[in-house]
Structure formats: structure tokens, C-alpha cells
Write a protein that holds these residues in place. Sequence first.
Motif, PDB file in Angstrom:
ATOM      1  N   ILE A 111       9.373   3.591   6.652  1.00 51.10           N
ATOM      2  CA  ILE A 111       8.404   3.843   8.065  1.00 51.10           C
ATOM      3  C   ILE A 111       9.239   3.757   9.157  1.00 51.10           C
ATOM      4  CG2 ILE A 111       6.443   2.774   8.954  1.00 51.10           C
ATOM      5  CD1 ILE A 111       5.404   2.301   5.870  1.00 51.10           C
ATOM      6  N   VAL A 112      10.229   3.121   9.417  1.00 48.95           N
ATOM      7  CA  VAL A 112      10.737   3.223  10.568  1.00 48.95           C
ATOM      8  C   VAL A 112      11.547   4.424  10.960  1.00 48.95           C
ATOM      9  CG1 VAL A 112      12.906   2.189  11.819  1.00 48.95           C
ATOM     10  CG2 VAL A 112      11.283   0.437  10.894  1.00 48.95           C
ATOM     11  N   VAL A 113      12.295   4.959   9.768  1.00 49.25           N
ATOM     12  CA  VAL A 113      12.908   6.188   9.890  1.00 49.25           C
ATOM     13  C   VAL A 113      11.889   7.155  10.322  1.00 49.25           C
ATOM     14  CG1 VAL A 113      14.382   7.941   8.570  1.00 49.25           C
ATOM     15  CG2 VAL A 113      14.927   5.727   8.476  1.00 49.25           C
ATOM     16  N   GLN A 114      10.949   7.246   9.490  1.00 45.83           N
ATOM     17  CA  GLN A 114       9.853   8.396   9.777  1.00 45.83           C
ATOM     18  C   GLN A 114       9.357   8.142  11.356  1.00 45.83           C
ATOM     19  OE1 GLN A 114       6.501   7.601   6.776  1.00 45.83           O
ATOM     20  NE2 GLN A 114       7.914   8.037   5.203  1.00 45.83           N
ATOM     21  N   ALA A 115       9.084   6.920  11.624  1.00 43.94           N
ATOM     22  CA  ALA A 115       8.429   6.978  12.877  1.00 43.94           C
ATOM     23  C   ALA A 115       9.512   7.254  14.077  1.00 43.94           C
ATOM     24  CB  ALA A 115       7.967   5.399  13.446  1.00 43.94           C
ATOM     25  N   PHE A 116      10.768   7.065  14.015  1.00 42.71           N
ATOM     26  CA  PHE A 116      11.698   7.407  14.857  1.00 42.71           C
ATOM     27  C   PHE A 116      11.796   9.042  14.972  1.00 42.71           C
ATOM     28  CE2 PHE A 116      13.136   2.960  15.666  1.00 42.71           C
ATOM     29  CZ  PHE A 116      13.248   3.158  16.966  1.00 42.71           C
ATOM     30  N   ALA A 117      11.807   9.699  13.617  1.00 43.10           N
ATOM     31  CA  ALA A 117      11.975  10.936  13.540  1.00 43.10           C
ATOM     32  C   ALA A 117      10.654  11.694  14.128  1.00 43.10           C
ATOM     33  CB  ALA A 117      12.023  11.358  11.941  1.00 43.10           C
ATOM     34  N   ILE A 160       0.759  -1.131   0.110  1.00 41.67           N
ATOM     35  CA  ILE A 160      -0.093   0.198   0.098  1.00 41.67           C
ATOM     36  C   ILE A 160       0.816   1.446  -0.187  1.00 41.67           C
ATOM     37  CG2 ILE A 160      -1.735   1.270   1.409  1.00 41.67           C
ATOM     38  CD1 ILE A 160      -2.802  -1.437   2.402  1.00 41.67           C
ATOM     39  N   PHE A 161       1.969   1.164   0.851  1.00 39.14           N
ATOM     40  CA  PHE A 161       3.080   2.352   0.770  1.00 39.14           C
ATOM     41  C   PHE A 161       4.105   2.282  -0.115  1.00 39.14           C
ATOM     42  CE2 PHE A 161       1.070   1.427   4.988  1.00 39.14           C
ATOM     43  CZ  PHE A 161       0.582   2.477   5.037  1.00 39.14           C
ATOM     44  N   ALA A 162       3.984   1.420  -1.048  1.00 38.50           N
ATOM     45  CA  ALA A 162       5.313   1.257  -1.846  1.00 38.50           C
ATOM     46  C   ALA A 162       4.717   1.995  -3.071  1.00 38.50           C
ATOM     47  CB  ALA A 162       5.544  -0.225  -2.190  1.00 38.50           C
ATOM     48  N   GLU A 163       6.058   2.652  -3.714  1.00 37.53           N
ATOM     49  CA  GLU A 163       5.804   3.152  -4.984  1.00 37.53           C
ATOM     50  C   GLU A 163       6.226   1.956  -5.985  1.00 37.53           C
ATOM     51  OE1 GLU A 163       8.456   6.786  -5.483  1.00 37.53           O
ATOM     52  OE2 GLU A 163       7.569   7.300  -3.701  1.00 37.53           O
ATOM     53  N   GLN A 164       5.919   2.004  -7.307  1.00 33.76           N
ATOM     54  CA  GLN A 164       6.144   1.145  -8.273  1.00 33.76           C
ATOM     55  C   GLN A 164       7.619   0.800  -8.268  1.00 33.76           C
ATOM     56  OE1 GLN A 164       4.460   1.747 -12.104  1.00 33.76           O
ATOM     57  NE2 GLN A 164       4.856  -0.225 -12.667  1.00 33.76           N
ATOM     58  N   GLU A 197       9.696  -0.358  -5.795  1.00 33.29           N
ATOM     59  CA  GLU A 197      10.166   0.024  -4.671  1.00 33.29           C
ATOM     60  C   GLU A 197      10.368  -1.525  -3.814  1.00 33.29           C
ATOM     61  OE1 GLU A 197      10.401   3.299  -1.227  1.00 33.29           O
ATOM     62  OE2 GLU A 197       8.204   2.698  -2.138  1.00 33.29           O
ATOM     63  N   GLU A 198      11.376  -1.877  -3.412  1.00 34.14           N
ATOM     64  CA  GLU A 198      11.541  -3.107  -2.660  1.00 34.14           C
ATOM     65  C   GLU A 198      10.799  -2.832  -1.296  1.00 34.14           C
ATOM     66  OE1 GLU A 198      13.029  -6.078  -3.322  1.00 34.14           O
ATOM     67  OE2 GLU A 198      13.389  -5.020  -5.470  1.00 34.14           O
ATOM     68  N   PRO A 199      10.116  -4.157  -0.866  1.00 30.60           N
ATOM     69  CA  PRO A 199       9.453  -4.169   0.437  1.00 30.60           C
ATOM     70  C   PRO A 199      10.392  -3.479   1.587  1.00 30.60           C
ATOM     71  CG  PRO A 199       8.743  -6.072  -0.759  1.00 30.60           C
ATOM     72  CD  PRO A 199       9.958  -5.175  -1.638  1.00 30.60           C
ATOM     73  N   THR A 200      11.426  -4.071   1.818  1.00 33.64           N
ATOM     74  CA  THR A 200      12.191  -3.778   2.781  1.00 33.64           C
ATOM     75  C   THR A 200      12.622  -2.254   2.682  1.00 33.64           C
ATOM     76  OG1 THR A 200      14.045  -4.414   1.502  1.00 33.64           O
ATOM     77  CG2 THR A 200      13.485  -6.313   3.206  1.00 33.64           C
ATOM     78  N   ASP A 201      12.706  -1.740   1.636  1.00 34.41           N
ATOM     79  CA  ASP A 201      13.087  -0.149   1.736  1.00 34.41           C
ATOM     80  C   ASP A 201      11.659   0.343   2.189  1.00 34.41           C
ATOM     81  OD1 ASP A 201      15.580  -0.394   0.562  1.00 34.41           O
ATOM     82  OD2 ASP A 201      14.845  -0.158  -1.557  1.00 34.41           O
ATOM     83  N   VAL A 202      10.782   0.082   2.055  1.00 38.99           N
ATOM     84  CA  VAL A 202       9.120   0.633   2.467  1.00 38.99           C
ATOM     85  C   VAL A 202       9.179   0.578   3.976  1.00 38.99           C
ATOM     86  CG1 VAL A 202       6.714   0.537   2.631  1.00 38.99           C
ATOM     87  CG2 VAL A 202       8.087   0.295   0.518  1.00 38.99           C
ATOM     88  N   VAL A 203       9.726  -0.636   4.447  1.00 44.20           N
ATOM     89  CA  VAL A 203       9.638  -0.886   5.958  1.00 44.20           C
ATOM     90  C   VAL A 203      10.403   0.123   6.566  1.00 44.20           C
ATOM     91  CG1 VAL A 203       9.974  -2.560   7.642  1.00 44.20           C
ATOM     92  CG2 VAL A 203       8.663  -3.092   5.675  1.00 44.20           C
ATOM     93  N   ALA A 204      12.010   0.191   5.987  1.00 40.75           N
ATOM     94  CA  ALA A 204      12.843   0.925   6.623  1.00 40.75           C
ATOM     95  C   ALA A 204      12.506   2.412   6.494  1.00 40.75           C
ATOM     96  CB  ALA A 204      14.240   0.849   5.777  1.00 40.75           C
TER      97      ALA A 204
END
Length: 94
Positions: free
Chosen positions: A43-49, A28-32, A34-41
Motif C-alpha cells: 500500500i505504501v508503494v501504491q500510494a507513492f506511485a 481486509i487487503f491481504a491475500e491468504q 500474505e504477511e501483514p508487513t507485505d500488505v502495508v508495504a
Amino acid sequence: MVETETYTIEGPNGDSEELELPAGLVDIFAEQGEEPTDVVADIVVQAFAQQAHVVAHHSEGDAPSDIAEINEKMEELFEDRFGIALSDALGHSH
């Protein structure tokens, strides 16, 4: 019933934690392409920020200097990853 996907986070000491997410959620959050692990990473960066920002700027009283420094570094890492300042992404600055 929705299946799950498992992602593994590994810490600098070699410890690891598995986390399950509903299959399809990351897409749902991936751009065409884009690797799933990049998407998860991302979101982790966004959440911590966001959380570091809250602790540094929206807690009672002034944040200790070490918290302020950690927040500043997190803001740098956010901008390096996304090419936009955290203050611009959040829509406000301090």
C-alpha cells in the motif's frame, strides 16, 4: 471498540516512525497467507506511485526533470513489485 496494530517504518538514516492502524484493516487487503508487513508495504508503494504520478503528470505546467526522473523510477519500482505497469494499473498513460 476496535483495537489497533502498530507498524514501524524505518528510514535510511535510522530514524523511525510508528503508525497505528485499526486491527483487522490490513487483513481486509491481504491475500491468504500474505504477511501483514507485505500488505502495508504494498500500500505504501501504491500510494507513492500514485502521488508521484500526480505530481509529474497532473500538476500545473511541466514537471521539473528531477520530478520526472523520480516518477520514472517509482514506476519501475511499482512494476518490479506488482508485475504490472503503473499505467495499466491506473487505466491511463501519458
